[in-house]
Design an enzyme around this catalytic site. Sequence first.
Site, PDB file in Angstrom:
ATOM      1  N   GLY A 163       8.404  15.810  -6.573  1.00 52.08           N
ATOM      2  CA  GLY A 163       9.360  14.694  -6.596  1.00 52.08           C
ATOM      3  C   GLY A 163       9.257  13.840  -5.344  1.00 52.08           C
ATOM      4  O   GLY A 163       9.388  12.611  -5.397  1.00 52.08           O
ATOM      5  N   GLU A 221     -13.783  -7.230  -4.419  1.00 52.62           N
ATOM      6  CA  GLU A 221     -15.215  -7.163  -4.028  1.00 52.62           C
ATOM      7  C   GLU A 221     -16.053  -6.569  -5.175  1.00 52.62           C
ATOM      8  O   GLU A 221     -16.987  -5.803  -4.947  1.00 52.62           O
ATOM      9  CB  GLU A 221     -15.393  -6.421  -2.698  1.00 52.62           C
ATOM     10  CG  GLU A 221     -14.564  -7.085  -1.603  1.00 52.62           C
ATOM     11  CD  GLU A 221     -15.186  -7.109  -0.216  1.00 52.62           C
ATOM     12  OE1 GLU A 221     -16.393  -6.887  -0.098  1.00 52.62           O
ATOM     13  OE2 GLU A 221     -14.433  -7.364   0.735  1.00 52.62           O
TER      14      GLU A 221
END
Length: 388
Positions: A341, A364
């Site tokens: 969590g 890129e």
Amino acid sequence: MPLDPETRAQLVDQIRRFVDDRLIPREAEVADADAMPADIIDEMRGMGLFGLSIAEDYGGLGLDMEEEALVIFEIGRAAPAFRSIFATNVGIGSQGIAIDGTPEQKAKYLPGLASGAIIGSFALTEPEVGSDAGSVRTTARREGDHYILNGTKRFITNAPHAGLFTVMARTDPAAKGAAGVSAFAVEAGVPGLSLGKPERKMGQQGAHVCDVIFDNARVPAEALIGGVEGRGFKTAMKVLDKGRLHIAAACTGLAERIIDDMLDYAVGRRQFGRAIADFQLLQAMFADSKAEALAARALVLDAARRRDAGEDVSMAASCAKMFASEMVGRVADRNVQVHGGAGYIKDYRAEQLYRDARLFRIYEGTTQIQQTIIAKTLIAEAKARAGT
Ligand SMILES: Cc1cc2nc3c(=O)[nH]c(=O)nc-3n(C[C@H](O)[C@H](O)[C@H](O)COP(=O)(O)OP(=O)(O)OC[C@H]3O[C@@H](n4cnc5c(N)ncnc54)[C@H](O)[C@@H]3O)c2cc1C
């Protein structure tokens, strides 16, 4: 000239300490403010980070590709926004001029880019032109001793801070595809150039992108990089080859950092009366992550050394960029899982680094574009062997 081994080790060590002592502790501040602190930028300037790849003659550190990769492995360990602020000067924002510029263009711009006095941006992508980069629609029409630029560039890193743009524009409307594209070094203040609003992004807060708009922008003819029309796409591809190795190094460094975070959490967190690091299902994640990060490091260093030796490493750079960017995505995802969590909660770095890492697979050249480059090269080699 490559650095001697002792100087190289000192440089890498200095960067590692800078990352650990100065950058990682300020990640949350940068992400929350979506701004890079001025004192950090000044320190980066002082360390020569803006000029890593620019020749010493122009005030840079003149590192070769292997040395640049070693530095970027270290910088990559900090949240990627820190690298972003100087990385365009090291790669896509300076290398067009460094590789293909005239002596006058190099003398005019490289010292400022090397010192970080000027921020350089690289403007290729457009609203309708992304992966198909050769189809640039922005036009540059010669008018006397000027070019008149029209068009919009999209998602341009560091554009809100840039003093200089390397702009890809079509000088020959009759030529289809890449052949009619030229590269220009355009200063931020030219009349007719304006910027869009900075985009709100998934991650990498502190690094900024926006549109760059040319509306009859008047650029002096001397701005044509290399002084020859029609070479812009070739310039862009040379720049991107080097940039892909740089990005692969950044992904590798980030993965190595995330693996440390993952292990630090797992040895401290206890469930069922023992450290969660003792559970073999998590140990498989640690082992897979480590092996993949080591493989990426090896790929980057091998391609970097071969580039330094003068080999064409286009395919190897695509392999490294594809593998390392996908790899860091998997590692960042496992880190969220190991944190349970807490991995989903902002106060822990896991969720930020997961979002930050996502971009590496997109810019890129996307993973799919790297795949097409690799496959195209392999097929051409196979045809040459078969004599077809
Ligand atoms: C934060 C950020 C910073 C950036 N910085 C810069 C910058 O500084 N300068 C710059 O010029 N650009 C920059 N870009 C742009 C970036 O390089 C592009 O977004 C990228 O190249 C993809 O282009 P696109 O977004 O137009 O996607 P598209 O090209 O529309 O692609 C969409 C999808 O289709 C897939 N696809 C496209 N063509 C093919 C094909 N032939 N085969 C298989 N799949 C294909 C792609 O892989 C992708 O999955 C940046 C983007 C972002 C988000």
